[in-house]
Design a protein around this motif. Structure first.
Motif, PDB file in Angstrom:
ATOM      1  N   ALA A 118      81.248  53.802  16.222  1.00  0.00           N
ATOM      2  CA  ALA A 118      81.323  54.767  16.891  1.00  0.00           C
ATOM      3  C   ALA A 118      80.187  54.913  17.759  1.00  0.00           C
ATOM      4  CB  ALA A 118      81.719  56.077  15.775  1.00  0.00           C
ATOM      5  N   CYS A 119      80.032  54.192  18.734  1.00  0.00           N
ATOM      6  CA  CYS A 119      78.743  54.493  19.547  1.00  0.00           C
ATOM      7  C   CYS A 119      79.015  53.405  20.639  1.00  0.00           C
ATOM      8  CB  CYS A 119      77.726  53.871  18.658  1.00  0.00           C
ATOM      9  SG  CYS A 119      75.996  53.698  19.683  1.00  0.00           S
ATOM     10  N   PRO A 120      78.536  54.090  21.927  1.00  0.00           N
ATOM     11  CA  PRO A 120      78.772  53.218  23.256  1.00  0.00           C
ATOM     12  C   PRO A 120      77.497  51.994  23.230  1.00  0.00           C
ATOM     13  CG  PRO A 120      77.602  55.304  23.770  1.00  0.00           C
ATOM     14  CD  PRO A 120      78.192  55.155  22.270  1.00  0.00           C
ATOM     15  N   ASN A 121      76.838  51.858  22.012  1.00  0.00           N
ATOM     16  CA  ASN A 121      75.851  51.143  21.914  1.00  0.00           C
ATOM     17  C   ASN A 121      76.085  50.290  20.523  1.00  0.00           C
ATOM     18  OD1 ASN A 121      73.193  53.293  22.934  1.00  0.00           O
ATOM     19  ND2 ASN A 121      74.543  51.870  24.072  1.00  0.00           N
ATOM     20  N   HIS A 122      77.074  50.292  19.979  1.00  0.00           N
ATOM     21  CA  HIS A 122      77.583  49.668  18.676  1.00  0.00           C
ATOM     22  C   HIS A 122      76.341  49.909  17.855  1.00  0.00           C
ATOM     23  CE1 HIS A 122      81.335  47.023  19.933  1.00  0.00           C
ATOM     24  NE2 HIS A 122      81.223  48.605  20.290  1.00  0.00           N
ATOM     25  N   MET A 123      75.931  51.152  17.639  1.00  0.00           N
ATOM     26  CA  MET A 123      74.591  51.237  16.717  1.00  0.00           C
ATOM     27  C   MET A 123      74.891  51.188  15.331  1.00  0.00           C
ATOM     28  SD  MET A 123      72.372  54.076  18.514  1.00  0.00           S
ATOM     29  CE  MET A 123      71.484  53.713  19.865  1.00  0.00           C
ATOM     30  N   ASN A 124      76.296  51.468  15.126  1.00  0.00           N
ATOM     31  CA  ASN A 124      76.591  51.472  13.662  1.00  0.00           C
ATOM     32  C   ASN A 124      77.875  50.508  13.411  1.00  0.00           C
ATOM     33  OD1 ASN A 124      78.335  52.822  15.242  1.00  0.00           O
ATOM     34  ND2 ASN A 124      77.867  54.985  14.541  1.00  0.00           N
ATOM     35  N   ARG A 339      80.298  60.180  11.978  1.00  0.00           N
ATOM     36  CA  ARG A 339      79.750  61.181  13.057  1.00  0.00           C
ATOM     37  C   ARG A 339      78.426  60.497  13.472  1.00  0.00           C
ATOM     38  NH1 ARG A 339      82.463  65.795  12.712  1.00  0.00           N
ATOM     39  NH2 ARG A 339      81.035  66.758  14.146  1.00  0.00           N
ATOM     40  N   HIS A 340      78.289  60.469  14.687  1.00  0.00           N
ATOM     41  CA  HIS A 340      77.091  59.837  15.233  1.00  0.00           C
ATOM     42  C   HIS A 340      76.517  60.549  16.279  1.00  0.00           C
ATOM     43  CE1 HIS A 340      74.650  56.374  16.542  1.00  0.00           C
ATOM     44  NE2 HIS A 340      75.143  56.588  17.904  1.00  0.00           N
ATOM     45  N   HIS A 341      75.226  60.654  16.226  1.00  0.00           N
ATOM     46  CA  HIS A 341      74.492  61.401  17.270  1.00  0.00           C
ATOM     47  C   HIS A 341      73.292  60.670  17.870  1.00  0.00           C
ATOM     48  CE1 HIS A 341      73.441  65.321  19.213  1.00  0.00           C
ATOM     49  NE2 HIS A 341      72.331  65.001  19.398  1.00  0.00           N
ATOM     50  N   MET A 342      73.085  60.924  19.343  1.00  0.00           N
ATOM     51  CA  MET A 342      72.036  59.951  19.774  1.00  0.00           C
ATOM     52  C   MET A 342      71.041  60.906  20.600  1.00  0.00           C
ATOM     53  SD  MET A 342      73.204  56.342  20.776  1.00  0.00           S
ATOM     54  CE  MET A 342      74.525  56.799  21.894  1.00  0.00           C
ATOM     55  N   ASP A 343      69.705  60.642  20.686  1.00  0.00           N
ATOM     56  CA  ASP A 343      68.786  61.217  21.711  1.00  0.00           C
ATOM     57  C   ASP A 343      67.513  60.517  21.544  1.00  0.00           C
ATOM     58  OD1 ASP A 343      67.575  63.117  23.034  1.00  0.00           O
ATOM     59  OD2 ASP A 343      68.724  64.724  22.392  1.00  0.00           O
TER      60      ASP A 343
HETATM   61 CU   LIG Z   1      74.717  55.408  19.371  1.00  0.00          CU
END
Ligand SMILES: [Cu+2]
Length: 765
Positions: A118-124, A339-343
């Motif tokens: 669940a991330c536009p960068n496939h971080m997870n 649930r995922h949050h970026m900054d």
């Molecule tokens: Cu992300």
């Protein structure tokens, strides 16, 4: 909206794939022939170590503990399999590559669950949700996966499994056991702990595992950053050999499961797992996984909170395996909530914030029957499904029209639903000949709601996107055929052909904004470029042929040599094209031709070809009295990926590389001296301005000692502190103003780790 449910579909299955009319005698036990026992189906006996099914490579179990001591990133365990490497990402979230195909092109299951990112960068990605210390086995189907483990993928399948539940024997009453471990790695001061506890009776087994890990930024063996003010924008100054945004903190995994075996032939299991992570940097992405929130008096004024989990993944997993007179029945249902949050980690770019939220749920399941039709024939039929929901929005902040004052909806109400049916026929014609034929049908429906920008300056793109129909329905017709010839106990030959299909993921179809900053946020390959989705993308269809020869001594103890050659032709391969000024005025004319900058790209279907060769082998050298036993092992891989439409090279293709190891064993002590030789990467993707990397040779020294109740692993990785660039590490954008497309100089690659002293201790009780 169309909703399809597997129960209804399951009934349809029998009309779609009528049972092959074959004799109905029950399946007898395996005939004990060494060469064919590897083909036997998995039994329900939970304590049994499963054999690798046809087409699979299994990580050598006795080596797993030593490998686990050196990484907290489960995907990196796979690098010990010929033909497998990994895309660099965050500290625990590399993306696996099998024979040149990566990420969503592979089907990855963790404890039977098809987990989603669940991330536009496939971080997870899926494998970031299981800590290496919990992994008991990994099976990889590199090229030709049987249809029962394939589906919606054009590359291999990866099955990561925790230890099966243990039960007490009839006269034991209760059994209890546990494991407690800790590790430290000098480079990055990485450390962690792991605990597992087990309590079981004859019919019930309760298991609990917990692990925690953290790391500071790691360092390369030399300076690698270009000159300029770009790297001085962070809160602290970061030396030129330190890989900024490679740190992670507060990564915790907890899993509890209860298995019930009311009778010897029926096993029910329910498990709950949670993974939390406070923050994790991504040196090849323009964002980090880190919490931030609005201040009490101004909802548009955000501050970073390093102590709050930015990523929380919860899974519930229910399964059943039963043995019957007629064969085996397997069922599974799982639910994932992510649930995922970026900054920004402020070392990257102080004072600049950009909150981004992603929430996704995935429901999935499987029902599969393996029917022993006769001594020769086994039929497997089944259905699996996956229902994925995704919201991806970026809250507004006080930053003028570029980021104020509405939520930016990157993907709203994203949906991707897959239902598949498969039928597979395994026949052991003679002790020498086996065939495995399968067909598979999947439907994938995807959709997304209305787009919305931060302000009116995004209105043109949003209006264009919202005027279109977003729902897409794809149909996959897959088939695979695998033949195995075992003329004697010293040789096995596999030959396979397959047709496999994958539908685009939501981030390939729906990101809609041509604005540079917005497009930069949509990138899951770590090349530093900006990506724009394409709702008209078609499904990818791969045609693969693969052949393997495996030569060994009769007991497969003294030596073996294995060679696999493969060729895959992909129709409608999803690659990228430069965004032209004629597509959208936000793309510059320079963007069309520049060779030394980050660029804006749009996904497009083209045709591709991949081929390669994987070799592996080992040999027992012998014993020297008083000194112990010696053996050597090695593997070598070559892969080539070409875009047949443009003549370009495919992105992130691992250059030819060789691994050699000399292993010494004496009593409980095992010492391995290994070298990894990697050629330079010169076949780079021109459309993405991928950087070349020079060749290098690394040396590692590992030692482990095992007692009855303890195990210690010690290693020196990169023994001679050699500087090198990771061929699949991606572009270094971990420092500086990553919000502007060329605010960070192009042409830096993420380097590999300098020397690291690693130690891990595990106690068993
Ligand atoms: Cu992300």
């Amino acid at each position: 909206m169309t909703h399809q449910f597997p129960a209804r579909s399951w009934a349809v299955l029998f009309s779609v794939f009528p049972l092959v009319a074959l004799s109905q005698t029950p399946n007898p036990a395996s005939n004990g022939d060494e060469a064919t026992t590897t083909l036997s189906t998995v039994t329900v006996d939970a304590t049994r170590i499963e054999d690798a099914p046809p087409g699979a490579v299994q990580l050598e179990k006795h080596n797993l503990p030593a490998w686990r001591a050196n990484t907290s990133d489960t995907a990196r365990l796979l690098e010990n399999i010929p033909g497998v490497s990994s895309y660099g990402a965050g500290g625990i979230s590399s993306l696996p590559v099998v024979q040149g195909l990566a990420d969503d092109r592979l089907r990855t299951q963790v404890d039977g669950m098809d987990l989603m990112t669940a991330c536009p960068n496939h971080m997870n990605p899926a494998m970031s949700f299981i800590d290496p210390t919990r992994v008991a086995s990994i099976e990889v189907y590199a090229g030709i996966a049987p249809v029962s483990v394939g589906g919606d993928s054009i590359g291999g399948s990866i099955l990561v499994k925790p230890a099966p539940p243990k039960f007490a024997k009839a006269d034991e009453g209760y059994i209890a056991s546990g494991e407690l471990g800790a590790f430290y790695r000098s480079n990055g001061y990485a450390n962690g702990t792991n605990l597992s506890l087990m309590l079981a009776s004859e019919t019930l087994s309760l298991n609990y595992t917990r692990s925690a890990t953290e790391s500071h930024n790691y360092w390369a063996a030399d300076n690698f950053k270009k000159r300029g003010a770009w790297k001085t924008l962070g809160e602290r100054s970061i030396p030129d050999h330190i890989v900024a945004a490679s740190e992670y903190r507060g990564s915790e995994n907890e899993d509890i499961s209860l298995a019930w075996r009311p009778m010897r032939n029926h096993l029910f299991k329910i498990g709950y797992g949670e993974q939390r992570l406070d923050y994790s940097g991504f040196p090849n992405q323009r964002m980090d996984m880190i919490s931030s929130g609005p201040s009490a008096d101004d909802p548009l004024d955000y501050t970073i909170n390093k102590g709050k989990p930015s990523n929380v993944n919860r899974t519930t997993n229910i399964s059943y395996v039963g043995q019957y007179e007629w064969g085996e029945l397997e069922g599974r249902y799982f639910h994932q909530n992510l649930r995922h949050h970026m900054d920004y980690i402020q070392d990257r770019f102080a004072g600049m914030l950009m909150p981004m939220d992603t929430v996704a749920t995935t429901d999935g399941g499987l029902i599969k029957a393996s029917i022993g039709l006769s001594e020769i024939h086994t039929l497997r039929i089944g259905s699996d499904f996956q229902k994925y929901r995704l919201d991806d929005w970026w809250p507004p902040i006080n930053a003028g029209v570029s980021m104020c004052c509405n939520d930016f909806w990157n993907i709203r109400e994203g949906e991707r639903d897959r239902v598949g049916y498969f039928s597979e026929w395994e026949a052991r014609w003679t002790p020498a000949w086996m065939s495995l034929l399968g067909v598979r049908y999947d439907t994938v429906r995807s959709d997304a709601g209305a787009a919305q920008g931060y302000s009116n300056s995004y209105a043109g793109d949003a209006k264009r996107f919202n005027a279109r129909e977003h729902e897409r329905q794809d149909e996959h017709y897959d088939a695979s055929a695998l033949f195995r010839y075992t003329p004697n106990l010293q040789q096995t030959y596999d030959f396979g052909v397959a047709r496999k299909t994958r539908s685009p993921n939501l981030y390939e179809r729906y990101p809609w904004s041509y604005n540079s900053m917005a497009a930069l946020m949509n990138n899951f390959v770590g090349d530093g470029n900006a990506y724009i989705g394409n709702p008209d993308l078609k499904q990818e269809v791969a045609h693969t042929v693969s052949a393997t020869g495996d030569w060994h001594d009769e007991n497969q103890e003294r030596w073996n040599f294995k060679a696999t050659a493969y060729l895959t032709y992909v129709e409608d391969f999803i690659d990228a094209e430069r965004c032209k000024n004629s597509f959208n005025s936000q793309c510059t004319v320079t963007n069309e031709t520049t060779r030394d900058e980050y660029v804006k790209l749009r996904y497009i279907n083209q045709s591709a070809r991949l081929y390669g060769l994987d070799l592996s082998g080992r040999r027992l050298l012998g014993r020297i009295e008083g000194l112990g036993g010696f053996s050597v092992s090695g593997m070598a891989s070559y892969v080539r990926g070409e875009n047949r439409t443009t003549g370009d090279n495919l992105y992130h293709i691992m250059p030819p590389n060789v691994k050699l190891a000399l292993i010494h064993k004496q009593g409980g002590l095992t010492t391995t001296f290994e070298t990894h030789m990697v050629a330079s990467k010169t076949n780079t993707s021109q459309v993405r301005n991928e950087s070349e990397t020079p060749g290098y040779t690394l040396f590692n020294l590992r030692s482990s000692y095992e007692w009855k109740h303890a195990r210690i692993d010690a290693a020196i990785e990169n023994l001679f502190d050699r500087f090198y660039y990771l061929p699949l590490g991606g572009a270094y954008v971990g420092q500086g103003n990553s919000m502007t497309i060329n605010g960070i100089p192009w042409g830096m690659t993420v380097p590999g780790r300098g020397r690291s002293f690693n130690v891990a201790l595990n106690l068993f009780f």
